[in-house]
Design a protein around this motif. Sequence first.
Motif, PDB file in Angstrom:
ATOM      1  N   PRO A 292       0.794  -1.233   0.000  1.00 47.77           N
ATOM      2  CA  PRO A 292       0.000   0.000   0.000  1.00 47.77           C
ATOM      3  C   PRO A 292       0.823   1.278   0.000  1.00 47.77           C
ATOM      4  CG  PRO A 292      -0.914  -1.593   1.547  1.00 47.77           C
ATOM      5  CD  PRO A 292       0.393  -2.157   1.075  1.00 47.77           C
ATOM      6  N   HIS A 293       1.991   1.232   0.634  1.00 46.18           N
ATOM      7  CA  HIS A 293       2.824   2.441   0.734  1.00 46.18           C
ATOM      8  C   HIS A 293       4.237   2.155   0.232  1.00 46.18           C
ATOM      9  CE1 HIS A 293      -0.472   4.119   3.052  1.00 46.18           C
ATOM     10  NE2 HIS A 293      -0.426   3.067   3.851  1.00 46.18           N
ATOM     11  N   GLY A 294       4.315   1.459  -0.899  1.00 46.90           N
ATOM     12  CA  GLY A 294       5.602   1.070  -1.440  1.00 46.90           C
ATOM     13  C   GLY A 294       6.164   2.066  -2.432  1.00 46.90           C
ATOM     14  N   THR A 295       7.478   2.234  -2.403  1.00 48.62           N
ATOM     15  CA  THR A 295       8.213   3.076  -3.351  1.00 48.62           C
ATOM     16  C   THR A 295       9.338   2.236  -3.935  1.00 48.62           C
ATOM     17  OG1 THR A 295       7.751   5.078  -2.069  1.00 48.62           O
ATOM     18  CG2 THR A 295       9.571   5.180  -3.654  1.00 48.62           C
ATOM     19  N   TYR A 296       9.515   2.345  -5.235  1.00 52.62           N
ATOM     20  CA  TYR A 296      10.536   1.535  -5.900  1.00 52.62           C
ATOM     21  C   TYR A 296      11.690   2.404  -6.353  1.00 52.62           C
ATOM     22  CZ  TYR A 296      12.417  -2.257  -8.797  1.00 52.62           C
ATOM     23  OH  TYR A 296      13.203  -3.248  -9.337  1.00 52.62           O
ATOM     24  N   LEU A 297      12.894   2.017  -5.965  1.00 53.55           N
ATOM     25  CA  LEU A 297      14.112   2.699  -6.386  1.00 53.55           C
ATOM     26  C   LEU A 297      14.913   1.720  -7.230  1.00 53.55           C
ATOM     27  CD1 LEU A 297      16.238   4.982  -6.292  1.00 53.55           C
ATOM     28  CD2 LEU A 297      17.092   3.949  -4.166  1.00 53.55           C
ATOM     29  N   SER A 298      14.973   1.971  -8.535  1.00 55.13           N
ATOM     30  CA  SER A 298      15.731   1.115  -9.442  1.00 55.13           C
ATOM     31  C   SER A 298      17.000   1.841  -9.871  1.00 55.13           C
ATOM     32  CB  SER A 298      14.893   0.769 -10.680  1.00 55.13           C
ATOM     33  OG  SER A 298      15.641  -0.013 -11.586  1.00 55.13           O
ATOM     34  N   VAL A 299      18.122   1.170  -9.695  1.00 54.35           N
ATOM     35  CA  VAL A 299      19.420   1.708 -10.091  1.00 54.35           C
ATOM     36  C   VAL A 299      19.876   0.914 -11.313  1.00 54.35           C
ATOM     37  CG1 VAL A 299      21.778   2.201  -9.382  1.00 54.35           C
ATOM     38  CG2 VAL A 299      19.926   2.282  -7.692  1.00 54.35           C
ATOM     39  N   PRO A 300      19.756   1.466 -12.518  1.00 55.57           N
ATOM     40  CA  PRO A 300      19.977   0.670 -13.728  1.00 55.57           C
ATOM     41  C   PRO A 300      21.320  -0.035 -13.786  1.00 55.57           C
ATOM     42  CG  PRO A 300      18.937   2.755 -14.285  1.00 55.57           C
ATOM     43  CD  PRO A 300      19.314   2.839 -12.834  1.00 55.57           C
ATOM     44  N   HIS A 301      22.388   0.602 -13.306  1.00 54.21           N
ATOM     45  CA  HIS A 301      23.720   0.003 -13.385  1.00 54.21           C
ATOM     46  C   HIS A 301      24.073  -0.806 -12.147  1.00 54.21           C
ATOM     47  CE1 HIS A 301      24.024   3.930 -11.440  1.00 54.21           C
ATOM     48  NE2 HIS A 301      25.032   3.431 -10.752  1.00 54.21           N
ATOM     49  N   GLY A 302      23.161  -0.933 -11.190  1.00 52.29           N
ATOM     50  CA  GLY A 302      23.461  -1.612  -9.940  1.00 52.29           C
ATOM     51  C   GLY A 302      23.439  -3.124 -10.063  1.00 52.29           C
ATOM     52  N   ARG A 310      26.802   2.338  -4.494  1.00 51.69           N
ATOM     53  CA  ARG A 310      26.426   2.729  -3.128  1.00 51.69           C
ATOM     54  C   ARG A 310      25.880   4.140  -3.024  1.00 51.69           C
ATOM     55  NH1 ARG A 310      30.655   0.393   1.099  1.00 51.69           N
ATOM     56  NH2 ARG A 310      31.153   2.583   1.164  1.00 51.69           N
ATOM     57  N   PRO A 311      26.441   5.140  -3.737  1.00 45.27           N
ATOM     58  CA  PRO A 311      25.866   6.489  -3.617  1.00 45.27           C
ATOM     59  C   PRO A 311      24.428   6.588  -4.114  1.00 45.27           C
ATOM     60  CG  PRO A 311      28.079   6.578  -4.572  1.00 45.27           C
ATOM     61  CD  PRO A 311      27.661   5.146  -4.583  1.00 45.27           C
ATOM     62  N   ASP A 312      24.001   5.602  -4.926  1.00 45.14           N
ATOM     63  CA  ASP A 312      22.680   5.669  -5.527  1.00 45.14           C
ATOM     64  C   ASP A 312      21.583   5.098  -4.640  1.00 45.14           C
ATOM     65  OD1 ASP A 312      23.404   6.700  -8.245  1.00 45.14           O
ATOM     66  OD2 ASP A 312      24.589   4.865  -8.276  1.00 45.14           O
ATOM     67  N   TRP A 313      21.938   4.445  -3.531  1.00 45.12           N
ATOM     68  CA  TRP A 313      20.898   3.875  -2.674  1.00 45.12           C
ATOM     69  C   TRP A 313      21.135   4.046  -1.185  1.00 45.12           C
ATOM     70  CZ3 TRP A 313      21.834   0.162   1.048  1.00 45.12           C
ATOM     71  CH2 TRP A 313      23.080  -0.468   0.991  1.00 45.12           C
ATOM     72  N   LEU A 314      22.385   4.090  -0.753  1.00 45.02           N
ATOM     73  CA  LEU A 314      22.666   4.065   0.678  1.00 45.02           C
ATOM     74  C   LEU A 314      22.035   5.247   1.404  1.00 45.02           C
ATOM     75  CD1 LEU A 314      24.114   2.731   3.050  1.00 45.02           C
ATOM     76  CD2 LEU A 314      26.174   4.000   2.434  1.00 45.02           C
ATOM     77  N   LEU A 315      22.189   6.429   0.863  1.00 48.26           N
ATOM     78  CA  LEU A 315      21.621   7.614   1.519  1.00 48.26           C
ATOM     79  C   LEU A 315      20.111   7.652   1.370  1.00 48.26           C
ATOM     80  CD1 LEU A 315      24.323  10.283   0.639  1.00 48.26           C
ATOM     81  CD2 LEU A 315      24.162   8.782   2.626  1.00 48.26           C
ATOM     82  N   HIS A 316      19.585   7.138   0.252  1.00 52.23           N
ATOM     83  CA  HIS A 316      18.130   7.068   0.086  1.00 52.23           C
ATOM     84  C   HIS A 316      17.510   6.200   1.184  1.00 52.23           C
ATOM     85  CE1 HIS A 316      17.383   9.131  -3.736  1.00 52.23           C
ATOM     86  NE2 HIS A 316      18.529   8.616  -4.169  1.00 52.23           N
ATOM     87  N   VAL A 317      18.118   5.043   1.421  1.00 51.73           N
ATOM     88  CA  VAL A 317      17.590   4.148   2.448  1.00 51.73           C
ATOM     89  C   VAL A 317      17.678   4.809   3.821  1.00 51.73           C
ATOM     90  CG1 VAL A 317      18.025   1.975   3.651  1.00 51.73           C
ATOM     91  CG2 VAL A 317      17.992   2.029   1.162  1.00 51.73           C
ATOM     92  N   SER A 318      18.801   5.450   4.103  1.00 57.56           N
ATOM     93  CA  SER A 318      18.958   6.127   5.394  1.00 57.56           C
ATOM     94  C   SER A 318      17.930   7.240   5.549  1.00 57.56           C
ATOM     95  CB  SER A 318      20.377   6.681   5.514  1.00 57.56           C
ATOM     96  OG  SER A 318      21.348   5.661   5.361  1.00 57.56           O
ATOM     97  N   ASP A 319      17.716   8.015   4.495  1.00 57.74           N
ATOM     98  CA  ASP A 319      16.723   9.086   4.557  1.00 57.74           C
ATOM     99  C   ASP A 319      15.318   8.532   4.743  1.00 57.74           C
ATOM    100  OD1 ASP A 319      18.625  11.065   4.261  1.00 57.74           O
ATOM    101  OD2 ASP A 319      18.330  11.297   2.099  1.00 57.74           O
ATOM    102  N   HIS A 320      15.046   7.376   4.151  1.00 56.55           N
ATOM    103  CA  HIS A 320      13.724   6.757   4.292  1.00 56.55           C
ATOM    104  C   HIS A 320      13.373   6.585   5.764  1.00 56.55           C
ATOM    105  CE1 HIS A 320      10.372   4.023   3.612  1.00 56.55           C
ATOM    106  NE2 HIS A 320      10.986   3.098   4.337  1.00 56.55           N
ATOM    107  N   PHE A 321      14.325   6.086   6.552  1.00 55.56           N
ATOM    108  CA  PHE A 321      14.038   5.895   7.973  1.00 55.56           C
ATOM    109  C   PHE A 321      14.048   7.212   8.733  1.00 55.56           C
ATOM    110  CE2 PHE A 321      15.545   1.657   6.689  1.00 55.56           C
ATOM    111  CZ  PHE A 321      14.456   0.921   7.113  1.00 55.56           C
ATOM    112  N   THR A 322      14.877   8.156   8.321  1.00 57.41           N
ATOM    113  CA  THR A 322      14.880   9.464   8.960  1.00 57.41           C
ATOM    114  C   THR A 322      13.522  10.129   8.824  1.00 57.41           C
ATOM    115  OG1 THR A 322      17.243   9.751   8.459  1.00 57.41           O
ATOM    116  CG2 THR A 322      15.987  11.733   8.982  1.00 57.41           C
TER     117      THR A 322
END
Length: 330
Positions: A292-302, A310-322
């Motif tokens: 119901p409250h899902g967001t998808y982050l796709s990193v094409p070259h990952g 790592r710069p393409d997801w690590l901070l996004h995940v950390s911000d998600h919890f913040t």
Amino acid sequence: MSVSAFAAAQWTRATGAGVDPHEYRRVTDGLSSVADWGPSFLRTGHGYLERAQDAGSSVSAGAYLLMAARWFHLATLAPYAEAPRAAAEADHALGRALTVLEPGARRVSGEGFTGWLRGPVDAPGTVVVVPGLDSAKEEFLDLVSALLARGIAVFAMDGPGQGVLAATTTLRPDYEEVVGRVIDALGVARVGLVGLSLGGYFAARAAALEPRVAAVATVSGPFHLDWEELPPPVRDIMARRAGGPDAAREFAHHVDLAALAPRIAAPLLVADGGQDVIPGVTNGEPLARLAPHGTYLSVPHGDHLLGNARPDWLLHVSDHFTHTLPETQT
């Protein structure tokens, strides 16, 4: 598989775990076969223990011990009779490092889990880091550091069949039971969960079935597994961790989030790499779409675990919890 091919396959995972890429190449270039992997990585870890003993400061000693823990954990990635010893040494080195660097860190253990709780006692929330098929709490220290930098408390754990517990327990699909016991032991009302690789399945399943999960993220987590299509190396690892081929096959049949995804009420971030293509594994896009409250982050070259991005997801995940976890604590 040749040792050069195996080392290349583990390259971004190892560097993503925080080992020096140049040292990784020096160590793996000296291997004559995959059988040499474990002993060589153990020797490298012991070299860091010696540096810690001779270090000129407690900060340096702690840093060397953390690096030893990484190398000991990576020693377990190849089939190796001494893998339980390597996992135990990784666990011990991490404990010694935290004793030196973070005296407030607390070891918390219970039925089917063990790990370290780090961060402020008055943190606005607590995130539990869930490892995958052959990963462990020593592998994702950079993610833990990113969450700690935001003032969040973090419990990095090994569960059944994982890390230091792999020698005495086996994988189990009902990970929500383990997460429930973790929450009880931590003494908090609610937690965030971030699961990596197979840990993504564990985290999503727990978020659907354990109401005290308040926010969740998955990184390279499977939505569905098809045992018949899984590559032989993945089947072999699963068999070792699940207690045999039949148990592994049965475990794999449980990995399907189609019915559970709509039950995830918590904010969910799903991160995948576009180059993470493993036969028999359905990546997380359907999970994000059905939740119901899902967001998808796709990193094409990952790639898998996005160690090359790592710069393409690590901070996004950390911000998600913040952004999501403190709101749910009030």
